[in-house]
Design a protein around this motif. Structure first.
Motif, PDB file in Angstrom:
ATOM      1  N   SER A 184      -2.325  -6.961  11.096  1.00 39.55           N
ATOM      2  CA  SER A 184      -1.131  -6.176  10.613  1.00 39.55           C
ATOM      3  C   SER A 184      -0.611  -6.773   9.275  1.00 39.55           C
ATOM      4  O   SER A 184      -0.205  -6.079   8.469  1.00 39.55           O
ATOM      5  CB  SER A 184      -0.005  -6.665  11.672  1.00 39.55           C
ATOM      6  OG  SER A 184      -0.455  -5.828  12.987  1.00 39.55           O
ATOM      7  N   LEU A 185      -0.720  -8.020   9.011  1.00 36.58           N
ATOM      8  CA  LEU A 185      -0.398  -8.774   8.020  1.00 36.58           C
ATOM      9  C   LEU A 185      -1.308  -8.079   6.735  1.00 36.58           C
ATOM     10  O   LEU A 185      -0.654  -7.659   5.627  1.00 36.58           O
ATOM     11  CB  LEU A 185      -0.389 -10.326   8.057  1.00 36.58           C
ATOM     12  CG  LEU A 185      -0.296 -10.902   6.579  1.00 36.58           C
ATOM     13  CD1 LEU A 185       1.358 -10.947   6.259  1.00 36.58           C
ATOM     14  CD2 LEU A 185      -0.499 -12.523   6.848  1.00 36.58           C
ATOM     15  N   THR A 186      -2.442  -8.191   6.837  1.00 30.18           N
ATOM     16  CA  THR A 186      -3.588  -7.694   5.741  1.00 30.18           C
ATOM     17  C   THR A 186      -3.042  -5.954   5.590  1.00 30.18           C
ATOM     18  O   THR A 186      -2.898  -5.706   4.392  1.00 30.18           O
ATOM     19  CB  THR A 186      -4.870  -7.583   6.335  1.00 30.18           C
ATOM     20  OG1 THR A 186      -5.162  -9.049   6.551  1.00 30.18           O
ATOM     21  CG2 THR A 186      -5.819  -7.072   5.416  1.00 30.18           C
ATOM     22  N   ARG A 187      -2.853  -5.302   6.626  1.00 34.28           N
ATOM     23  CA  ARG A 187      -2.715  -3.774   6.532  1.00 34.28           C
ATOM     24  C   ARG A 187      -1.281  -3.663   5.611  1.00 34.28           C
ATOM     25  O   ARG A 187      -1.487  -2.895   4.743  1.00 34.28           O
ATOM     26  CB  ARG A 187      -2.574  -3.264   7.818  1.00 34.28           C
ATOM     27  CG  ARG A 187      -2.350  -1.607   7.781  1.00 34.28           C
ATOM     28  CD  ARG A 187      -2.026  -1.028   9.115  1.00 34.28           C
ATOM     29  NE  ARG A 187      -0.609  -1.254   9.209  1.00 34.28           N
ATOM     30  CZ  ARG A 187      -0.031  -1.604  10.546  1.00 34.28           C
ATOM     31  NH1 ARG A 187      -0.816  -2.251  11.294  1.00 34.28           N
ATOM     32  NH2 ARG A 187       1.250  -1.896  10.771  1.00 34.28           N
ATOM     33  N   ALA A 188      -0.334  -4.181   6.061  1.00 34.45           N
ATOM     34  CA  ALA A 188       0.839  -3.994   5.252  1.00 34.45           C
ATOM     35  C   ALA A 188       0.768  -4.532   3.736  1.00 34.45           C
ATOM     36  O   ALA A 188       1.062  -3.706   2.812  1.00 34.45           O
ATOM     37  CB  ALA A 188       2.221  -4.890   5.811  1.00 34.45           C
ATOM     38  N   ILE A 189       0.123  -5.504   3.520  1.00 37.36           N
ATOM     39  CA  ILE A 189       0.140  -6.019   2.226  1.00 37.36           C
ATOM     40  C   ILE A 189      -0.971  -5.070   1.482  1.00 37.36           C
ATOM     41  O   ILE A 189      -0.801  -4.630   0.039  1.00 37.36           O
ATOM     42  CB  ILE A 189      -0.152  -7.592   1.891  1.00 37.36           C
ATOM     43  CG1 ILE A 189       0.924  -8.437   2.645  1.00 37.36           C
ATOM     44  CG2 ILE A 189      -0.396  -7.878   0.481  1.00 37.36           C
ATOM     45  CD1 ILE A 189       0.779  -9.801   2.620  1.00 37.36           C
ATOM     46  N   VAL A 190      -1.953  -4.905   1.748  1.00 38.70           N
ATOM     47  CA  VAL A 190      -3.328  -4.291   1.248  1.00 38.70           C
ATOM     48  C   VAL A 190      -2.717  -2.627   0.823  1.00 38.70           C
ATOM     49  O   VAL A 190      -2.744  -2.209  -0.059  1.00 38.70           O
ATOM     50  CB  VAL A 190      -4.340  -4.114   2.036  1.00 38.70           C
ATOM     51  CG1 VAL A 190      -5.391  -2.972   1.530  1.00 38.70           C
ATOM     52  CG2 VAL A 190      -5.272  -5.397   1.834  1.00 38.70           C
ATOM     53  N   THR A 191      -1.974  -2.066   2.117  1.00 41.20           N
ATOM     54  CA  THR A 191      -1.541  -0.583   1.841  1.00 41.20           C
ATOM     55  C   THR A 191      -0.428  -0.441   1.028  1.00 41.20           C
ATOM     56  O   THR A 191      -0.325   0.726   0.389  1.00 41.20           O
ATOM     57  CB  THR A 191      -1.416   0.024   3.135  1.00 41.20           C
ATOM     58  OG1 THR A 191      -0.194  -0.464   3.639  1.00 41.20           O
ATOM     59  CG2 THR A 191      -2.695   0.123   4.237  1.00 41.20           C
ATOM     60  N   ARG A 192       0.325  -1.368   0.823  1.00 45.96           N
ATOM     61  CA  ARG A 192       1.766  -1.194  -0.031  1.00 45.96           C
ATOM     62  C   ARG A 192       1.702  -1.987  -1.381  1.00 45.96           C
ATOM     63  O   ARG A 192       2.649  -1.763  -2.260  1.00 45.96           O
ATOM     64  CB  ARG A 192       2.612  -1.656   0.683  1.00 45.96           C
ATOM     65  CG  ARG A 192       2.978  -1.024   2.225  1.00 45.96           C
ATOM     66  CD  ARG A 192       2.915   0.512   2.282  1.00 45.96           C
ATOM     67  NE  ARG A 192       3.881   1.291   1.741  1.00 45.96           N
ATOM     68  CZ  ARG A 192       4.336   2.469   2.026  1.00 45.96           C
ATOM     69  NH1 ARG A 192       3.397   3.308   2.676  1.00 45.96           N
ATOM     70  NH2 ARG A 192       5.154   3.183   1.408  1.00 45.96           N
ATOM     71  N   ALA A 193       0.789  -3.085  -1.480  1.00 47.63           N
ATOM     72  CA  ALA A 193       0.761  -3.745  -2.838  1.00 47.63           C
ATOM     73  C   ALA A 193       0.929  -2.787  -3.991  1.00 47.63           C
ATOM     74  O   ALA A 193       1.248  -3.161  -5.095  1.00 47.63           O
ATOM     75  CB  ALA A 193      -0.388  -4.718  -2.844  1.00 47.63           C
ATOM     76  N   GLU A 194       0.200  -1.461  -3.933  1.00 43.87           N
ATOM     77  CA  GLU A 194       0.323  -0.651  -5.173  1.00 43.87           C
ATOM     78  C   GLU A 194       1.402   0.490  -5.019  1.00 43.87           C
ATOM     79  O   GLU A 194       1.542   1.248  -5.927  1.00 43.87           O
ATOM     80  CB  GLU A 194      -1.241   0.116  -5.260  1.00 43.87           C
ATOM     81  CG  GLU A 194      -2.203  -0.594  -5.896  1.00 43.87           C
ATOM     82  CD  GLU A 194      -3.281   0.205  -5.589  1.00 43.87           C
ATOM     83  OE1 GLU A 194      -3.889   0.759  -6.831  1.00 43.87           O
ATOM     84  OE2 GLU A 194      -3.890   0.268  -4.848  1.00 43.87           O
ATOM     85  N   ILE A 195       2.196   0.276  -4.070  1.00 46.05           N
ATOM     86  CA  ILE A 195       3.265   1.390  -3.993  1.00 46.05           C
ATOM     87  C   ILE A 195       4.720   0.742  -3.815  1.00 46.05           C
ATOM     88  O   ILE A 195       5.320   1.064  -5.064  1.00 46.05           O
ATOM     89  CB  ILE A 195       3.136   2.250  -2.454  1.00 46.05           C
ATOM     90  CG1 ILE A 195       1.517   2.633  -2.288  1.00 46.05           C
ATOM     91  CG2 ILE A 195       4.266   3.154  -2.365  1.00 46.05           C
ATOM     92  CD1 ILE A 195       1.464   3.280  -1.242  1.00 46.05           C
ATOM     93  N   ASP A 196       5.139   0.158  -3.092  1.00 44.93           N
ATOM     94  CA  ASP A 196       6.532  -0.324  -2.930  1.00 44.93           C
ATOM     95  C   ASP A 196       6.637  -1.836  -2.522  1.00 44.93           C
ATOM     96  O   ASP A 196       7.695  -2.290  -1.899  1.00 44.93           O
ATOM     97  CB  ASP A 196       7.134   0.552  -2.005  1.00 44.93           C
ATOM     98  CG  ASP A 196       6.945   0.494  -0.526  1.00 44.93           C
ATOM     99  OD1 ASP A 196       5.652  -0.008  -0.374  1.00 44.93           O
ATOM    100  OD2 ASP A 196       7.443   1.368   0.092  1.00 44.93           O
ATOM    101  N   MET A 197       5.595  -2.732  -2.848  1.00 43.42           N
ATOM    102  CA  MET A 197       5.704  -4.060  -2.159  1.00 43.42           C
ATOM    103  C   MET A 197       6.854  -4.903  -2.739  1.00 43.42           C
ATOM    104  O   MET A 197       7.410  -5.851  -2.037  1.00 43.42           O
ATOM    105  CB  MET A 197       4.479  -4.779  -2.586  1.00 43.42           C
ATOM    106  CG  MET A 197       4.422  -6.310  -1.600  1.00 43.42           C
ATOM    107  SD  MET A 197       4.600  -6.325  -0.063  1.00 43.42           S
ATOM    108  CE  MET A 197       3.192  -5.718   0.799  1.00 43.42           C
TER     109      MET A 197
END
Lengths: 319, 319
Positions: B267-280
């Motif tokens: 879950s940690l990986t998913r959240a950071i990988v999927t949002r780092a380019e969007i709204d992190m």
């Protein structure tokens, strides 16, 4: 198989644009010239002509066609000149905004959802959002008051089906049974019906309908008809026909547009314009099987002038 | 706002591919080099690197990463290197194939449908069909036995919402009332609920939830919670959260992944990988507001080695 005839050597989009411009200018419009060019170009060639015409003359080709032509001929040429997803988005919107609309109007939406490729349907939804500031689904919920019709249509237009021939016979068997159960209960907008019709690939659905016939003796559309003769039953009939035999569906649309007193030019135009590049050859064969007369003769007998010449050009005639 | 840091002058895809190749070769793998390159490239740059690497060395970059790396670090780097639609299609598929899956697994599908752009969702559906020989919707109906959960999820992933800020206040008012009625009846998968949540644009839905709160005093997620604490209520809570405050949702995903004994790395990986380019950047702010401690420190405290360095690189740290 398409009936559209594209010449072996195609003029450049600039040459086509210049000839179109010439056809518009001077006293009177050269309709034959317009038919000769646009009626012999496929969708991607027409797109290049639209773009090039805009660049060369700083005016929209569609707008110019609108001001130069009139009547059913104009409608047909303009529908043909649009990009297909934009054309279908406009047809769907016009259908939804019609007052007192019945299945006859709404069937264009079923054709887009059930007799087109999944990628085309997606492109239509994108075009719809760009043109009308809301989604196609929102306009369906807004403009269709019958909840079962709404539920079915939203389910169908939201689909993105797998596009290759993968068929699971056990699944066909179990889903035929689920459809039969819903029909027995006269619960035609049951969630299972919406899921099956709205998510399965076309090959799988054809197998399911075949399985239905083998298991329950009647075809599924016969059993649906026996539930009643309201809009919901008619709509499901069109859905199953569009999925199973799109060529039969469109042959029937053309027959219904032509038969009797007067002609339903909108339906005739829609069927020929939307299918000339896809399966009009098959539709023509099916029309002959169903009516024992040729589709070409029927169109010639019911139309006239430039409108007739344009439709016949799309049907592959050498005008 | 993204946290990803892309250098002002970017090496060519060929240079990046050559450096990656070098990092793979010789004794041991140069993990730092891999982080340095891939962790500082955006999605379209990574795509060019994948394509160029394939052309230069006739091998898939993803396959090579798979054989060179291991553990959570490998999972994170590979997820990051995929094209985002392909990555999300794979995450959705993995969630659906999990045995004994709960909302914790399924929330990735809600994130794709409710916290991504409509065009991204469409691209994910296309990628899903290409990768798994069936549609995402078909796999949802196959793998989710609860009919209400299935109905909601199929409705959400099938959406193609209008993507600009068009809000109708009267509609917000009437749809808030419809949602309230369904909640009062504890009929949380009512057709109206599915239509509203699955067809309206995000701006309209936020207005509807705001309107709900004004009309009925409680927020809609509070009222849903009072219906029960089953999967359906939890799922609706995640849906409303993803639509209303995606940054709060992801801050909570990260908090839940880190809190307590052990870490939920997936879950940690998913959240950071999927949002780092969007709204992190926003998620980081929200994390601080919610937990009174910094997200960066929390990640540093719960991870280690190359995995930690990679996540911190995506979070914008200078490693």
């Amino acid at each position: 198989m398409a009936t559209l005839r594209v010449p072996e050597i195609i003029p450049s989009p600039t040459q086509d644009s210049e000839r179109l411009r010439k056809a518009f200018e001077g006293l009177g419009t050269d309709e034959k010239g317009i038919i000769w060019i646009l009626g012999h170009r496929n969708a991607s060639q027409r797109k290049k002509i639209r773009d090039t015409y805009q660049q060369l003359y700083n005016e929209s080709l569609i707008d110019r066609l609108h001001s130069e032509l009139s009547g059913d001929f104009r409608n047909a040429v303009i529908l043909w000149t649009y990009d297909p997803p934009e054309r279908d988005a406009k047809l769907a919107n016009a259908a939804l905004k019609t007052k007192n609309k019945g299945i006859n109007q709404l069937q264009v939406i079923i054709e887009i959802a059930c007799a087109s490729s999944p990628d085309h349907l997606m492109a239509v939804r994108q075009a719809y959002c760009s043109l009308f500031e809301c989604s196609l689904e929102e306009d369906i919920t807004l403009n269709i008051s019958s909840l079962p019709l709404r539920k079915l249509l939203v389910g169908l237009v939201s689909s993105y089906r797998y596009d290759r021939e993968v068929v699971d016979l056990n699944l066909a068997d179990s889903e035929a049974a689920k459809l039969h159960e819903a029909i027995q209960m006269k619960h035609l907008d049951h969630d299972h019906v919406v899921w099956i019709l709205g998510t399965r690939n076309f090959f799988q659905l054809r197998e399911t309908f075949e399985c239905y016939k083998q298991k329950f003796r009647n075809s599924i559309d016969q059993d649906i008809k026996s539930c009643g003769n309201g809009d919901l039953e008619s709509m499901l009939g069109v859905i199953i026909w569009c999925i199973s035999f799109p060529e039969k569906h469109f042959a029937e649309v053309i027959r219904a547009a032509i038969v009797g007193l007067g002609t339903d030019e909108d339906s005739l135009t829609r069927a020929i314009v939307t299918r000339a590049e896809i399966d009009m050859m098959k539709i023509r064969g099916e029309y002959f099987n169903m009516n024992n007369t040729s589709l070409d003769n029927a169109v010639i007998g019911d139309t006239s002038g430039d409108y007739k010449d344009f439709l016949m050009t799309l049907l592959g005639a050498r005008i």
